[in-house]
Design a protein around this motif. Sequence first.
Motif, mmCIF file in Angstrom:
data_model
loop_
_atom_site.group_PDB
_atom_site.id
_atom_site.type_symbol
_atom_site.label_atom_id
_atom_site.label_comp_id
_atom_site.label_asym_id
_atom_site.label_seq_id
_atom_site.Cartn_x
_atom_site.Cartn_y
_atom_site.Cartn_z
ATOM 1 N N SER A 1 0.823 -1.204 0.000
ATOM 2 C CA SER A 1 0.000 0.000 0.000
ATOM 3 C C SER A 1 0.862 1.260 0.000
ATOM 4 O O SER A 1 0.610 2.204 -0.761
ATOM 5 C CB SER A 1 -0.927 -0.019 1.223
ATOM 6 N N HIS A 2 1.889 1.268 0.851
ATOM 7 C CA HIS A 2 2.777 2.434 0.908
ATOM 8 C C HIS A 2 3.570 2.588 -0.394
ATOM 9 O O HIS A 2 3.828 3.713 -0.840
ATOM 10 C CB HIS A 2 3.736 2.306 2.099
ATOM 11 N N TRP A 3 3.974 1.477 -0.987
ATOM 12 C CA TRP A 3 4.744 1.532 -2.234
ATOM 13 C C TRP A 3 3.901 2.142 -3.360
ATOM 14 O O TRP A 3 4.381 2.984 -4.122
ATOM 15 C CB TRP A 3 5.199 0.127 -2.613
ATOM 16 N N ARG A 4 2.639 1.718 -3.457
ATOM 17 C CA ARG A 4 1.758 2.238 -4.495
ATOM 18 C C ARG A 4 1.525 3.732 -4.339
ATOM 19 O O ARG A 4 1.309 4.442 -5.330
ATOM 20 C CB ARG A 4 0.412 1.496 -4.460
ATOM 21 N N ARG A 5 1.545 4.205 -3.112
ATOM 22 C CA ARG A 5 1.323 5.631 -2.855
ATOM 23 C C ARG A 5 2.620 6.431 -2.887
ATOM 24 O O ARG A 5 2.604 7.629 -2.604
ATOM 25 C CB ARG A 5 0.644 5.807 -1.498
ATOM 26 N N GLY A 6 3.716 5.787 -3.218
ATOM 27 C CA GLY A 6 4.992 6.487 -3.293
ATOM 28 C C GLY A 6 5.605 6.808 -1.940
ATOM 29 O O GLY A 6 6.486 7.673 -1.847
ATOM 30 N N GLY A 7 5.166 6.102 -0.897
ATOM 31 C CA GLY A 7 5.649 6.404 0.445
ATOM 32 C C GLY A 7 6.950 5.723 0.819
ATOM 33 O O GLY A 7 7.567 6.075 1.829
ATOM 34 N N VAL A 8 7.369 4.738 0.013
ATOM 35 C CA VAL A 8 8.605 4.011 0.303
ATOM 36 C C VAL A 8 9.760 4.674 -0.448
ATOM 37 O O VAL A 8 9.670 4.923 -1.645
ATOM 38 C CB VAL A 8 8.492 2.529 -0.110
ATOM 39 N N ASP A 9 10.830 4.962 0.271
ATOM 40 C CA ASP A 9 12.015 5.578 -0.324
ATOM 41 C C ASP A 9 12.994 4.463 -0.723
ATOM 42 O O ASP A 9 13.645 3.879 0.147
ATOM 43 C CB ASP A 9 12.662 6.527 0.688
ATOM 44 N N PRO A 10 13.115 4.152 -2.026
ATOM 45 C CA PRO A 10 13.989 3.053 -2.450
ATOM 46 C C PRO A 10 15.445 3.263 -2.044
ATOM 47 O O PRO A 10 16.133 2.300 -1.684
ATOM 48 C CB PRO A 10 13.837 3.034 -3.972
ATOM 49 N N GLU A 11 15.919 4.498 -2.116
ATOM 50 C CA GLU A 11 17.310 4.772 -1.759
ATOM 51 C C GLU A 11 17.549 4.529 -0.274
ATOM 52 O O GLU A 11 18.560 3.940 0.124
ATOM 53 C CB GLU A 11 17.661 6.221 -2.117
ATOM 54 N N LEU A 12 16.608 4.978 0.538
ATOM 55 C CA LEU A 12 16.700 4.769 1.978
ATOM 56 C C LEU A 12 16.646 3.282 2.306
ATOM 57 O O LEU A 12 17.382 2.781 3.167
ATOM 58 C CB LEU A 12 15.556 5.518 2.671
ATOM 59 N N LEU A 13 15.780 2.573 1.598
ATOM 60 C CA LEU A 13 15.654 1.119 1.800
ATOM 61 C C LEU A 13 16.956 0.421 1.419
ATOM 62 O O LEU A 13 17.387 -0.513 2.097
ATOM 63 C CB LEU A 13 14.500 0.607 0.954
ATOM 64 N N LYS A 14 17.600 0.890 0.353
ATOM 65 C CA LYS A 14 18.855 0.298 -0.095
ATOM 66 C C LYS A 14 19.984 0.562 0.908
ATOM 67 O O LYS A 14 20.843 -0.300 1.134
ATOM 68 C CB LYS A 14 19.231 0.858 -1.470
ATOM 69 N N LEU A 15 19.960 1.746 1.523
ATOM 70 C CA LEU A 15 21.004 2.097 2.481
ATOM 71 C C LEU A 15 20.867 1.324 3.798
ATOM 72 O O LEU A 15 21.861 0.921 4.398
ATOM 73 C CB LEU A 15 20.973 3.606 2.772
ATOM 74 N N LEU A 16 19.628 1.132 4.238
ATOM 75 C CA LEU A 16 19.401 0.502 5.546
ATOM 76 C C LEU A 16 19.102 -0.995 5.455
ATOM 77 O O LEU A 16 19.427 -1.751 6.376
ATOM 78 C CB LEU A 16 18.237 1.194 6.262
ATOM 79 N N GLY A 17 18.460 -1.420 4.349
ATOM 80 C CA GLY A 17 17.975 -2.790 4.235
ATOM 81 C C GLY A 17 18.991 -3.876 4.537
ATOM 82 O O GLY A 17 18.718 -4.777 5.349
ATOM 83 N N PRO A 18 20.185 -3.851 3.919
ATOM 84 C CA PRO A 18 21.156 -4.924 4.187
ATOM 85 C C PRO A 18 21.560 -5.010 5.654
ATOM 86 O O PRO A 18 21.753 -6.113 6.186
ATOM 87 C CB PRO A 18 22.349 -4.536 3.308
#
Length: 276
Positions: free
Chosen positions: A79-96
């Motif tokens: 739901s958040h992804w569809r609304r543009g609420g997820v920051d891919p760059e932030l996810l890439k920096l923190l995810g691993p």
Amino acid sequence: MSFEFDIAFLLPFAIALIATGAVAGTLAGLLGVGGGIVIVPILVLLFPYFGIPEDIRMHLAVGTSLATIVPTGLSSARSHWRRGGVDPELLKLLGPWVVLGVLIGVVIGARAGGDALRSVFAAVAALVAAQMAFGREGMQIADKLPSWPGRALMGGFIGGFSVVMGIGGGTLGVTSMTLFGVPIRRAVGTAAALGPIIALPGVVGFIIAGLGEPDLPPYSLGYANLVAFAMIVPSTILFAPVGAKLAHTISPKLLRKAFALFLFVTACRMAWSVLT
């Protein structure tokens, strides 16, 4: 200890679990917090009434809570992804680093005793309660995320402590990101995307750790109870919109303080159970 596979056990157990999901969903909708922070302490309170031994209560509560977060977290993240609420760059920096923290947390949490898990939950819940009750809205300690050593610690903290507590990415992720200048909407959306990343390997670890445990209640897969999963998930999803509607009629400030009180009482109760 053995359990009777009959209606005398399963019916009241199921009713209590539906109520747990309803409370968790309502509070999640009201406050924007993950259901796990509510589900774990309620399950720990319920389990003694159904004869579940003390030495596995916390593990079973954590594992079951993580199992419920997988489908609800995926739905929220989508739901958040569809609304543009997820920051891919932030996810890439923190995810691993979150994943690394989860893996370390699973190994430690699955092998730790119940008192150790309760102590971690009590300490972190008390900190979250203090931040909710006394934290200044918009408070931050920096304008951007720290460099990679700091990001590694931050992601490891979010993943490791979340999986040990049986919660998703919202409770610790949103707080951590907003302290480093991430706008609240981006923080909420990105933390929602971290939920399944935390929960999926977490529940697999707790399932494996609980295989062969003789005192588990009926229909348990390791430290994840399938009855609890089946009862909590639908009622959590059903009642989340109810909480969201109530949020427009009740003072958010009052709600935050009331939930902070709930967390503080929960933290004190868990700490007391460790000491006695």
